[in-house]
Design a protein around this motif. Structure first.
Motif, PDB file in Angstrom:
ATOM      1  N   SER A 122      32.052  35.832  47.643  1.00  0.00           N
ATOM      2  CA  SER A 122      31.393  35.611  46.351  1.00  0.00           C
ATOM      3  C   SER A 122      30.930  34.172  46.199  1.00  0.00           C
ATOM      4  O   SER A 122      29.922  33.900  45.529  1.00  0.00           O
TER       5      SER A 122
ATOM      6  N   LEU B 197      39.018  38.769  40.461  1.00  0.00           N
ATOM      7  CA  LEU B 197      39.801  39.242  41.610  1.00  0.00           C
ATOM      8  C   LEU B 197      41.212  38.661  41.676  1.00  0.00           C
ATOM      9  O   LEU B 197      42.163  39.412  41.933  1.00  0.00           O
TER      10      LEU B 197
ATOM     11  N   PHE C 165      33.449  37.883  39.989  1.00  0.00           N
ATOM     12  CA  PHE C 165      34.319  38.167  41.136  1.00  0.00           C
ATOM     13  C   PHE C 165      35.411  37.107  41.258  1.00  0.00           C
ATOM     14  O   PHE C 165      36.595  37.424  41.401  1.00  0.00           O
TER      15      PHE C 165
ATOM     16  N   HIS D 248      36.177  39.735  49.386  1.00  0.00           N
ATOM     17  CA  HIS D 248      35.083  39.600  48.420  1.00  0.00           C
ATOM     18  C   HIS D 248      35.229  38.337  47.577  1.00  0.00           C
ATOM     19  O   HIS D 248      34.225  37.787  47.122  1.00  0.00           O
ATOM     20  N   PHE D 249      36.453  37.901  47.346  1.00  0.00           N
ATOM     21  CA  PHE D 249      36.642  36.619  46.661  1.00  0.00           C
ATOM     22  C   PHE D 249      35.977  35.509  47.461  1.00  0.00           C
ATOM     23  O   PHE D 249      35.292  34.642  46.915  1.00  0.00           O
TER      24      PHE D 249
ATOM     25  N   ASN E 284      40.268  42.699  48.653  1.00  0.00           N
ATOM     26  CA  ASN E 284      40.010  41.914  47.446  1.00  0.00           C
ATOM     27  C   ASN E 284      39.643  40.480  47.804  1.00  0.00           C
ATOM     28  O   ASN E 284      38.674  39.914  47.286  1.00  0.00           O
TER      29      ASN E 284
ATOM     30  N   SER F 194      28.933  36.600  40.760  1.00  0.00           N
ATOM     31  CA  SER F 194      29.880  35.873  41.612  1.00  0.00           C
ATOM     32  C   SER F 194      30.990  35.273  40.777  1.00  0.00           C
ATOM     33  O   SER F 194      32.172  35.308  41.158  1.00  0.00           O
TER      34      SER F 194
ATOM     35  N   GLY G 139      29.489  42.946  37.425  1.00  0.00           N
ATOM     36  CA  GLY G 139      30.441  42.272  38.301  1.00  0.00           C
ATOM     37  C   GLY G 139      31.794  42.953  38.286  1.00  0.00           C
ATOM     38  O   GLY G 139      32.419  43.161  39.330  1.00  0.00           O
TER      39      GLY G 139
ATOM     40  N   VAL H  15      33.779  44.843  41.372  1.00  0.00           N
ATOM     41  CA  VAL H  15      35.173  44.561  41.724  1.00  0.00           C
ATOM     42  C   VAL H  15      35.950  45.857  41.864  1.00  0.00           C
ATOM     43  O   VAL H  15      36.772  46.021  42.776  1.00  0.00           O
TER      44      VAL H  15
END
Length: 489
Positions: free
Chosen positions: A155, A307, A303, A151-152, A148, A300, A387, A391
């Motif tokens: 982004s 997230l 995200f 990707h945070f 998680n 983005s 988005g 996620v």
């Protein structure tokens, strides 16, 4: 970590640290900016406060890589249809084919990397939370959380690429924009190398050396008559394990291609669709016009806002109800993402239908060079929904394929996941070309260069229908899937 494994308490903190000082969030911070540092400024491990020096890595590897890569991909369709003069259909198919090649080729690299136990960047980050190393008993949960936060982190790079670099490309020049992308990729390599002494390259117990791997591979390919009995035994074992692995994972891989094709529309047709709208900020008096590719930063933003809520609020709530360390299984997470992607395409089709009506009502059907009296905010829901789908499904797929392959093939597992999006891009390219050919013969193409006479709404409805079929097929196979080393269903 096993997606089906029940994690014994206590639940892990993000401050995982191993006894030898290697691995954990200390090493992972070179792969992503440490999430706990972003939120609280420090982390704790076993009651200690670990103050992380973010000056060592001002930007994370994944963050920089996304800037360099998406700085090109995010605005490529506008470059092809603008300076190069390609048709909408050809440009969309070309961008999808290029993206497909970029995302499929790492599979070959991962096969080599996995053979010598040095994984790709994302797998290397996940390997910093190896369970059973005597360090953090909550490593499984930390590793799940890692995907998680990876990707945070990236982004932010995606947002800078799609918003900042697309503005440079549109207003300063394509050479300057693409040059900045190249420079960022060079910096990305330098930052990655900074963390070399902190990384842990995990070599599972009982794994053969690279030399042994090559010898057994040679015995298989060249049918060597001098192959030893041990090599023949290993070869037979590899064949059975590989066959079983393919049989298990292939249905999940195949039933994920439609959502990958749907994601391909973000940097192709969504961008072209947005280019026809009124993109001025602040009304007519404002001189700022949003580049079409900059609308991708809405994903983005989704995200970045979703997230932390998912990881810190929804997962703990779901964990109490299910007892699963991640709240839900990876397949449940993926299936939910697929369903949301179908809804996103239905919303996109409705918005496109309204855009065509606005063009007709304003008498601008044959004026594709004039912005329609329709605000760019109309397309926000389709970006946000995709988005949310990413996620859920994209991160879920990465964790699933990392988790469900043998320890020696973790890079290959993640590369298999990336290849889904590569093959999905190829599928989108072929679908666009086929639909263009079929509809052009009956009049105006669905992808006419004059988007006011095109029918992107029909294509979006087609994808929404395919997404519904995908969800049905996925649920069929997911309900029968048995997790590797399963303890909990």
């Amino acid at each position: 970590m096993q997606s089906g494994e029940l994690l014994p308490g206590p639940w892990p903190s993000l401050g995982s640290k191993t006894a030898d000082g290697r691995g954990g969030w200390r090493a992972a911070r070179f792969v992503l900016d440490n999430p706990e540092e972003i939120i609280h400024g420090s982390v704790s491990s076993s009651g200690e406060r670990l103050i992380l020096d973010l000056g060592v890595a001002v930007a994370a590897v994944g963050f920089l890589e996304r800037i360099g890569f998406y700085g090109v991909q995010g605005n490529l369709i506008m470059y092809l249809t603008g300076p190069l003069g390609m048709s909408t259909a050809s440009a969309a198919a070309g961008v999808n084919a290029w993206a497909g090649a970029v995302q499929v080729l790492p599979l070959a690299g991962a096969l080599a990397a996995g053979s010598i136990y040095w994984p790709c960047v994302e797998a290397l980050g996940a390997d910093q939370f190896a369970p059973g190393d005597g360090g953090d008993p909550g490593a499984s949960g930390s590793r799940s959380s890692y995907f998680n936060w990876f990707h945070f982190s990236v982004s932010w790079g995606y947002a800078i690429a799609t918003a900042g670099l697309s503005y440079v490309e549109d207003n300063v020049g394509w050479t300057a924009g693409f040059g900045a992308c190249w420079a960022t990729m060079a910096l990305y390599l330098a930052v990655f190398l900074l963390g070399t002494r902190a990384y842990r390259a995990e070599k599972p117990v009982g794994v053969r050396s690279f030399t042994e791997f090559v010898r057994s591979w040679g015995a298989r390919v060249f049918r060597r008559s001098d192959a030893t009995d041990a090599e023949r035994l290993l070869l037979a074992q590899e064949h059975e394990e590989g066959k079983e692995l393919i049989v298990k994972l292939l249905p999940i891989w195949l039933t994920s291609l439609i959502i990958a094709a749907i994601f391909s529309q973000v940097y192709t047709l969504f961008t072209k669709q947005g280019s026809t709208l009124d993109r001025r900020l602040g009304g007519a008096i404002s001189g700022l016009v949003v580049p079409p590719a900059a609308l991708q930063c809405l994903m983005s933003a989704t995200f970045v806002t979703t997230l932390p809520v998912y990881d810190r609020v929804l997962v703990p709530l779901a964990r109490r109800a299910t007892g699963h360390h991640a709240g839900v299984t990876t397949l449940q997470r993926i299936g939910a993402g697929m369903a949301v992607s179908g809804v996103a395409m239905a919303v996109a089709a409705l918005v496109e239908g309204r855009r065509l009506r606005v063009a007709r009502d304003a008498g601008l059907v044959d004026r594709p060079d004039v912005a329609l009296p329709m605000s760019l905010w109309w397309v926000v829901p389709q970006y946000v929904l995709l988005g949310v789908a990413a996620v859920l499904a994209q991160i879920g797929l990465e964790e699933f394929f990392y988790d469900q392959v043998p320890d020696t093939l973790r890079s290959v597992g993640l590369a298999m996941c990336v290849s889904i999006f590569g093959v999905g891009s190829y599928a989108s390219s072929m679908l666009v070309s086929a639909v263009d050919w079929a509809t052009r013969g009956k009049g105006e193409s669905w992808f006419s260069d004059n988007l006011n006479r095109a029918h992107l709404d029909y294509f979006y409805w087609l994808l929404a229908g395919l997404a519904a079929l995908e969800v049905a097929a996925f649920l069929h196979f997911a309900s029968r899937y048995v997790y590797r080393n399963e303890v909990w269903r």
